[in-house]
Design an enzyme around this catalytic site. Structure first.
Site, PDB file in Angstrom:
ATOM      1  N   GLU A 101       0.838  -1.195   0.000  1.00 19.63           N
ATOM      2  CA  GLU A 101       0.000   0.000   0.000  1.00 19.63           C
ATOM      3  C   GLU A 101       0.871   1.243   0.000  1.00 19.63           C
ATOM      4  OE1 GLU A 101      -3.743  -0.313   2.176  1.00 19.63           O
ATOM      5  OE2 GLU A 101      -3.240   1.600   3.165  1.00 19.63           O
ATOM      6  N   ASP A 103       0.163   5.372   0.666  1.00 19.63           N
ATOM      7  CA  ASP A 103      -0.904   6.224   1.182  1.00 19.63           C
ATOM      8  C   ASP A 103      -0.572   7.706   1.166  1.00 19.63           C
ATOM      9  OD1 ASP A 103      -2.409   3.947   1.943  1.00 19.63           O
ATOM     10  OD2 ASP A 103      -1.357   3.827   3.859  1.00 19.63           O
ATOM     11  N   GLU A 105      -2.920  10.389   3.125  1.00 15.31           N
ATOM     12  CA  GLU A 105      -4.117  10.488   3.955  1.00 15.31           C
ATOM     13  C   GLU A 105      -4.152  11.869   4.614  1.00 15.31           C
ATOM     14  OE1 GLU A 105      -4.566   5.969   5.589  1.00 15.31           O
ATOM     15  OE2 GLU A 105      -2.829   7.113   6.310  1.00 15.31           O
ATOM     16  N   ASN A 118      -0.643  12.558   6.068  1.00 13.44           N
ATOM     17  CA  ASN A 118       0.083  11.358   6.476  1.00 13.44           C
ATOM     18  C   ASN A 118       0.492  10.583   5.226  1.00 13.44           C
ATOM     19  OD1 ASN A 118       0.985   9.333   8.463  1.00 13.44           O
ATOM     20  ND2 ASN A 118      -0.654   8.083   7.615  1.00 13.44           N
ATOM     21  N   THR A 119       1.782  10.385   5.026  1.00 13.01           N
ATOM     22  CA  THR A 119       2.280   9.544   3.937  1.00 13.01           C
ATOM     23  C   THR A 119       2.795   8.247   4.543  1.00 13.01           C
ATOM     24  OG1 THR A 119       4.536  10.435   4.004  1.00 13.01           O
ATOM     25  CG2 THR A 119       2.937  11.587   2.613  1.00 13.01           C
ATOM     26  N   LYS A 128       3.937   0.981   9.063  1.00 11.56           N
ATOM     27  CA  LYS A 128       4.499   1.861  10.093  1.00 11.56           C
ATOM     28  C   LYS A 128       5.661   2.691   9.550  1.00 11.56           C
ATOM     29  CE  LYS A 128       3.297  -1.348  13.853  1.00 11.56           C
ATOM     30  NZ  LYS A 128       3.812  -2.128  15.007  1.00 11.56           N
ATOM     31  N   GLU A 130       5.413   5.988   8.491  1.00 10.56           N
ATOM     32  CA  GLU A 130       4.761   7.270   8.305  1.00 10.56           C
ATOM     33  C   GLU A 130       5.714   8.470   8.381  1.00 10.56           C
ATOM     34  OE1 GLU A 130       3.844   5.069  10.695  1.00 10.56           O
ATOM     35  OE2 GLU A 130       1.652   4.870  10.837  1.00 10.56           O
ATOM     36  N   ARG A 265       7.989   3.647  19.718  1.00  8.97           N
ATOM     37  CA  ARG A 265       7.207   2.728  18.887  1.00  8.97           C
ATOM     38  C   ARG A 265       8.021   1.510  18.486  1.00  8.97           C
ATOM     39  NH1 ARG A 265       4.206   4.648  13.304  1.00  8.97           N
ATOM     40  NH2 ARG A 265       2.593   3.031  13.229  1.00  8.97           N
TER      41      ARG A 265
END
Length: 277
Positions: A101, A103, A105, A118-119, A128, A130, A265
């Site tokens: 994917e 993205d 967003e 958000n890429t 994860k 981003e 994270r």
């Protein structure tokens, strides 16, 4: 009178032909939810996704699958308080846990705060990745162009004429190379996540929420078929020095989040590509 009628008819036919030439939704996409269409003053088709509490999410999804390409669209986002909404333009191989994917967003805001872009990149279920940016303009005041370039060496994200991110391919690390992807545009309720990590949900009294799309463009390789003419322009595209300069400018001035700085994270260590840029 007859001449005037014929002249008016000729103008009407010309406008109809122009609108038909610039229609892209029905030819290239299937739709879900409340999707409306119209035309702007230039005859360009405008596609409007509508979200309210009863209708649920809306979107359009490409009939074709692609393997590499350049994709762009102009978007005008939700004005005013759009907190909790998510407006998207992205590529995806499916919904399974091993999906690929790419993205873009747009996470809604409370009035007066920046919209966050958000890429993200997923490869074989590994996500994860981003990078998030505060947009440096009002994305609801006018149309802006958002572009994804996906080739065997890197994935590039572009806002208007400015590159803001390059996700590079490194040997031995996951990268989208073999799974055909469909192109999607969606508008949905992301209250649990979108605005300040879910602290501000959608205020449904502001509904309906509307995002407008126009001027869709794709030059891509169709899965199982040939690449479109001119594919060399993006197939080998990598950023030059000036373009890397705009990436560094975006990171320095507008970056809100970079996964490569998020040790909390990734307690076992940052993803391997973080040390290779």
């Amino acid at each position: 009178m007859a001449r005037r009628f014929l002249a008016v008819l000729a103008v009407a036919l010309a406008l109809l032909q122009a609108a038909s030439a610039k229609s892209w939704l029905d030819k290239r996409f299937n739709t879900d939810g409340t999707v409306r269409t119209g035309y702007d003053a230039s005859g360009q088709q405008v596609v409007m996704l509508n979200l309210n509490q009863q209708s649920g999410a809306a979107g359009f999804n490409s009939k074709e699958q692609y393997l590499y390409g350049e994709f762009s669209i102009q978007m005008k986002l939700i004005p005013g308080n759009s907190a909790g909404t998510v407006s998207c333009f992205y590529l995806s191989s499916g919904d399974d846990e091993w999906r690929d994917e790419i993205d873009m967003e747009f996470m809604g805001n409370s009035s007066g705060h920046p919209v966050v872009l958000n890429t993200n990149v997923w490869a074989n279920g590994d996500g994860k990745k981003e990078h998030q940016f505060d947009l440096w303009f009002d994305p609801a005041a006018a149309y802006h162009t958002y572009t994804i370039i996906w080739n065997p060496e890197n994935i590039l994200f572009k806002v208007d004429n400015l590159f803001i991110r390059s996700f590079k391919r490194f040997g031995g690390l996951p990268y989208p190379t073999s799974k055909p992807m469909r192109l999607h545009a969606t508008l949905w309720d992301g209250s649990y996540w979108a605005t300040e990590k879910g602290k501000i949900p959608i205020n449904w009294s502001n509904a309906p929420f509307v995002v407008s799309y126009r001027n869709f463009y794709a030059n891509a390789c169709v899965s199982g078929g040939a690449c479109h003419a001119g594919s060399g322009r993006w197939m080998n595209k990598q950023l030059d020095g000036a373009e890397w300069g705009t990436v560094k400018w975006a990171e320095r001035s507008y970056m809100r989040y970079n996964y490569c700085n998020d040790g909390y994270r990734f307690p076992q260590g940052l993803p391997a590509e973080c040390s290779r840029y």
